[in-house]
Design a protein around this motif. Structure first.
Motif, PDB file in Angstrom:
ATOM      1  N   ASN A   1       0.846  -1.194   0.000  1.00 57.42           N
ATOM      2  CA  ASN A   1       0.000   0.000   0.000  1.00 57.42           C
ATOM      3  C   ASN A   1       0.881   1.243   0.000  1.00 57.42           C
ATOM      4  OD1 ASN A   1      -2.677  -1.374   0.433  1.00 57.42           O
ATOM      5  ND2 ASN A   1      -1.666  -2.012   2.314  1.00 57.42           N
ATOM      6  N   LYS A   2       0.610   2.132  -0.934  1.00 58.87           N
ATOM      7  CA  LYS A   2       1.406   3.348  -1.041  1.00 58.87           C
ATOM      8  C   LYS A   2       0.493   4.562  -1.283  1.00 58.87           C
ATOM      9  CE  LYS A   2       5.595   1.592  -0.839  1.00 58.87           C
ATOM     10  NZ  LYS A   2       6.608   1.982   0.166  1.00 58.87           N
ATOM     11  N   ASN A   3       0.934   5.712  -0.776  1.00 59.00           N
ATOM     12  CA  ASN A   3       0.276   6.989  -1.064  1.00 59.00           C
ATOM     13  C   ASN A   3       1.292   7.905  -1.724  1.00 59.00           C
ATOM     14  OD1 ASN A   3      -2.224   6.292   0.099  1.00 59.00           O
ATOM     15  ND2 ASN A   3      -1.508   6.867   2.136  1.00 59.00           N
ATOM     16  N   TYR A   4       0.897   8.514  -2.826  1.00 63.07           N
ATOM     17  CA  TYR A   4       1.787   9.416  -3.548  1.00 63.07           C
ATOM     18  C   TYR A   4       1.124  10.772  -3.735  1.00 63.07           C
ATOM     19  CZ  TYR A   4       4.187   5.055  -4.838  1.00 63.07           C
ATOM     20  OH  TYR A   4       4.841   3.849  -4.806  1.00 63.07           O
ATOM     21  N   THR A   5       1.898  11.817  -3.568  1.00 68.46           N
ATOM     22  CA  THR A   5       1.389  13.166  -3.798  1.00 68.46           C
ATOM     23  C   THR A   5       1.357  13.440  -5.300  1.00 68.46           C
ATOM     24  OG1 THR A   5       2.275  13.959  -1.699  1.00 68.46           O
ATOM     25  CG2 THR A   5       1.763  15.619  -3.362  1.00 68.46           C
ATOM     26  N   ILE A   6       0.215  13.899  -5.776  1.00 71.98           N
ATOM     27  CA  ILE A   6       0.043  14.209  -7.200  1.00 71.98           C
ATOM     28  C   ILE A   6      -0.300  15.697  -7.342  1.00 71.98           C
ATOM     29  CG2 ILE A   6      -1.190  13.595  -9.326  1.00 71.98           C
ATOM     30  CD1 ILE A   6       0.408  11.291  -8.170  1.00 71.98           C
ATOM     31  N   PRO A   7       0.724  16.548  -7.475  1.00 74.47           N
ATOM     32  CA  PRO A   7       0.462  17.994  -7.558  1.00 74.47           C
ATOM     33  C   PRO A   7      -0.223  18.409  -8.861  1.00 74.47           C
ATOM     34  CG  PRO A   7       2.787  17.530  -7.928  1.00 74.47           C
ATOM     35  CD  PRO A   7       2.150  16.235  -7.505  1.00 74.47           C
ATOM     36  N   PHE A   8      -0.006  17.634  -9.906  1.00 74.83           N
ATOM     37  CA  PHE A   8      -0.629  17.923 -11.200  1.00 74.83           C
ATOM     38  C   PHE A   8      -0.597  16.650 -12.028  1.00 74.83           C
ATOM     39  CE2 PHE A   8       3.831  19.169 -11.217  1.00 74.83           C
ATOM     40  CZ  PHE A   8       4.334  18.410 -12.250  1.00 74.83           C
TER      41      PHE A   8
END
Length: 219
Positions: free
Chosen positions: A162-169
């Protein structure tokens, strides 16, 4: 020697444009590489992307494995699709995977992967601080590696990541119909980098566990 060609990638549904034509069956020290079959990535997520996530992940996974060249990749299980598994009521993640030995195979190991979740969420409230307005990709993948060298398949690796990634755009698209530029642009986007990142982690673990299993003598 089997060739890792466009045909292989076409059969697993990737549509890859890479020019891999052959593989080396042995390491530099003369030791044979493990023969590994890759089943097309199963997509159980309800993503909102406009392309086939299964094909994208399969292609990226194959590229990483082929680039590392630690395995001799076979196409023994290219015919296995999610729909076929469902129709035959076969699960690669069940306790009983004896059915896999009924399929003719020269492989020693087979890798199953599945996208369980692929959700992009926005912050609950907006803020003047742009950092607090960033979206997040919640990505969950399951992997199981089976050792099929013996009469009874053995589980070498079984894990949910399980991973969370920041997606700024978000820009670009993996959709082949939108052209090469969109696909190349996507590969360097935060979303594309996130996909490669989790597959890189899976690749590392798979290579590690198969290498250990290959040198293990079961009782």
């Amino acid at each position: 020697m089997k060739y890792f060609t466009f045909l292989f990638l076409f059969l697993v549904g990737c549509g890859s444009k890479t020019t891999y034509t052959s593989q080396v069956q042995y390491h530099d020290n003369g030791v044979a590489k493990p023969k590994v079959a890759i089943v097309k990535v199963i997509d159980s997520s309800k993503h909102s992307l406009d392309w086939d996530l299964s094909s994208e992940f399969t292609e990226l996974f194959l590229e990483q494995l082929f680039t590392n060249a630690k395995f001799y990749l076979t196409d023994d299980f290219h015919m296995i699709e999610t729909s076929r598994l469902v129709n035959l009521e076969l699960s690669p993640y069940s306790a009983d995977v004896s059915w896999i030995k009924e399929m003719n195979s020269s492989s020693e190991f087979v890798i199953f992967t599945e996208v369980l979740e692929h959700t992009i969420t926005s912050p609950e409230s907006t803020s003047y601080n742009p950092i607090k307005n960033l979206k997040t990709l919640h990505l969950s993948m399951r992997v199981r590696v089976l050792d099929i060298r013996f009469d009874t398949p053995k589980i070498v690796l079984q894990e949910v990541i399980n991973k969370n990634y920041t997606i700024p755009f978000h820009f670009g698209s993996y959709d082949e119909n939108k052209g090469t530029l969109a696909k190349n642009t996507f590969s360097i986007s935060p979303l594309g980098i996130a996909h490669k990142s989790i597959l890189s982690e899976i690749t590392k673990e798979v290579e590690e566990y198969i290498t250990i299993a290959r040198s293990t003598n079961y009782e």
